[in-house]
Design a protein around this motif. Structure first.
Motif, PDB file in Angstrom:
ATOM      1  N   GLY A 180      20.810  29.696  15.115  1.00 54.97           N
ATOM      2  CA  GLY A 180      20.712  31.145  14.971  1.00 54.97           C
ATOM      3  C   GLY A 180      20.681  31.563  13.504  1.00 54.97           C
ATOM      4  N   HIS A 181      21.521  30.929  12.696  1.00 58.38           N
ATOM      5  CA  HIS A 181      21.538  31.266  11.263  1.00 58.38           C
ATOM      6  C   HIS A 181      20.195  30.965  10.614  1.00 58.38           C
ATOM      7  CE1 HIS A 181      25.680  32.535  10.247  1.00 58.38           C
ATOM      8  NE2 HIS A 181      25.983  31.910  11.359  1.00 58.38           N
ATOM      9  N   ARG A 182      19.580  29.844  11.007  1.00 53.04           N
ATOM     10  CA  ARG A 182      18.252  29.519  10.446  1.00 53.04           C
ATOM     11  C   ARG A 182      17.249  30.605  10.814  1.00 53.04           C
ATOM     12  NH1 ARG A 182      20.155  24.030  10.977  1.00 53.04           N
ATOM     13  NH2 ARG A 182      19.873  23.943  13.209  1.00 53.04           N
ATOM     14  N   ALA A 183      17.310  31.058  12.073  1.00 58.22           N
ATOM     15  CA  ALA A 183      16.350  32.077  12.527  1.00 58.22           C
ATOM     16  C   ALA A 183      16.592  33.412  11.814  1.00 58.22           C
ATOM     17  CB  ALA A 183      16.473  32.247  14.040  1.00 58.22           C
ATOM     18  N   ALA A 184      17.850  33.762  11.614  1.00 59.54           N
ATOM     19  CA  ALA A 184      18.164  35.021  10.925  1.00 59.54           C
ATOM     20  C   ALA A 184      17.674  34.972   9.478  1.00 59.54           C
ATOM     21  CB  ALA A 184      19.673  35.272  10.974  1.00 59.54           C
ATOM     22  N   ARG A 185      17.880  33.826   8.842  1.00 60.74           N
ATOM     23  CA  ARG A 185      17.439  33.668   7.455  1.00 60.74           C
ATOM     24  C   ARG A 185      15.914  33.791   7.350  1.00 60.74           C
ATOM     25  NH1 ARG A 185      17.981  28.064   3.955  1.00 60.74           N
ATOM     26  NH2 ARG A 185      17.350  28.958   1.955  1.00 60.74           N
TER      27      ARG A 185
END
Ligand code: GLY
Ligand code: MN
Ligand code: MN
Length: 441
Positions: A180-185
């Motif tokens: 999720g963090h990768r996608a948000a970034r």
């Protein structure tokens, strides 16, 4: 069954056996024959028939791995398998709750029940009965003791130490949250707004907002300086400077709690320098984790690192000791270094001395510190240092006698970047630690 799920099932069985043993011992010690654990229920909003989202009682999740069941009861009695009365009313408005399945369900006796407001028959009338959970509004059997304090402290203590099943769940929750963090970034890098980053996070982690262990914090620019920023702007700013994402996931009840901070096209190099500095000392603090380390001392070490970074960057032009002594480092970071993590994101027992529940309050200068204990093997904690521009905390320094010790021009340049937090989830092992937040975000 694959080898993987075989191992997983055996960890789950060992977890349940551990709880059964521990409860047997604690019920005897505290003078009870049985404990009924209530999962809880959502409440209607005032003058409305709608409900806010719900998460179950921690001790119920500890046994069942589910945070979503409402109106359920679990009866624990020494010498008997746990009895799970799951709420499954005849209801044509909602989809009926299916019977629980899997290793947890196999370990227990399952009974559906249809009514709310009191204990179902299989759970009531069991000798000296303790009833724990959010039961103030419920009718309890005569003689039952609601939430006996000493027993509850001891059960909280049990939650502080994670077995192999729990550590595995926390690791998996971390792996999914990192997706999720990768996608948000990526969304932010492509010009997305806070809401876009949040939606990208939810899509990548395949969860709806109500399933999150806490409301994700997604702050762009100055919003990154509000510690628990709670909105999602629909439009991206003209000048993207920073993104702070503090976002989690639950796996079989266990929570990830990860924060990352990113720069953007309009970032001041000083902010990037500070982000690298916080990332560096976060790693150094993690390197210190081991049994026997006092968490309050570690929290003080965070302020030492923070002071050194503020001085090295030229933002503060006094000694590190003076910056700590005057409270300046605490104005730049008013929250604690971390907390215990488990079936609740801010898990229980962090501020008690031991199973007796004797209080271990934080020092007066650190009222927000949620973990004040000496670390022990099998604890899982977050390590989350930060550095923020929070005007209401910095103003007294700007207008006070020590105003000249701070480069306010630099602070003002940073203000539209909000702040920095870097947060990992780390397990304490017998000879050190293991970082569960493995992999790039
Ligand atoms: N996500 C809240 C915290 O980091 O404690
Ligand atoms: Mn967090
Ligand atoms: Mn946290």
């Amino acid at each position: 069954m694959t080898l993987f799920s075989e191992a997983s099932a055996s960890r789950q069985r060992a977890h349940l056996a551990r709880l059964q043993d521990a409860y047997t011992h604690l019920l005897d010690e505290h003078g009870f024959d049985a404990v009924a654990i209530y999962s809880g229920h959502a409440r209607n909003q005032y003058a409305d028939d709608q409900q806010a989202s719900f998460a179950g009682y921690g001790h119920f999740i500890h046994w069942t791995g589910t945070a979503t069941h409402q109106h359920d009861w679990l009866l624990i009695r020494p010498g008997h398998s746990p009895h799970w009365c799951y709420f499954a009313p005849a209801d044509f408005w909602h989809l009926s709750t299916p019977a629980p399945v899997g290793v947890f369900a196999d370990f227990m006796t399952l009974t559906p029940h249809e009514t709310t407001g009191s204990l179902p028959a299989p759970v009531a009338s069991n000798g000296r009965l303790a009833v724990i959970g959010d039961v103030a509004s419920l009718a309890l059997p005569e003689g039952a003791t609601a939430n006996p304090e000493a027993l509850c402290h001891a059960l909280d203590e049990l939650r502080l130490f994670k077995d192999a099943h729990e550590r595995y769940c926390l690791f998996v929750a971390n792996q999914i949250a990192l997706e999720g963090h990768r996608a948000a970034r990526t969304s932010f890098a492509a010009g997305g707004a806070e809401l876009d980053a949040q939606l990208a996070y939810l899509a990548a982690t395949r969860q709806r907002e109500s399933e999150l262990p806490y409301q994700n914090i997604v702050g762009i620019n100055s919003h990154a300086g509000t510690l628990h920023y709670q909105h999602y702007d629909k439009y991206a700013p003209d000048k993207p400077r920073s993104l702070l994402v503090d976002a989690g996931h639950r796996y079989l009840g266990y929570c990830a709690d990860i924060t990352r901070t990113w720069s953007a096209s309009e970032t001041d190099p000083l902010f990037t320098y500070l982000t690298e500095g916080v990332t560096d000392f976060q790693r150094r603090l993690i390197a210190r984790l081991a049994p026997g380390v006092d968490f309050v001392t570690l929290h003080d070490e965070m302020h030492q690192h923070l002071g050194e970074l503020l001085v090295a960057s030229g933002i503060v032009n006094t000694s590190v000791e003076a910056a700590i002594e005057s409270g300046l480092t605490r104005a730049f970071c008013p929250h604690g270094l971390g907390h215990s993590l488990g079936v609740q994101v801010h898990d229980v027992a962090g501020r008690q001395r031991d199973a007796s529940g004797a209080p271990l309050p934080p020092p007066a200068r650190d009222p927000a510190l949620r973990l004040t204990r000496t670390l022990e093997t099998d604890m899982v904690v977050t390590i989350e240092p930060g550095l923020y521009v929070i005007p209401m905390l910095l103003e007294p320094f700007r207008h006070g006698s020590q105003s000249s010790t701070v480069d306010w021009t630099a602070v003002d340049r940073l203000a539209d970047h909000g702040g920095i937090r870097i947060e990992d989830n780390v397990m304490i092992t017998y000879n050190g630690h293991d970082n569960l937040t493995q992999g790039e975000a």
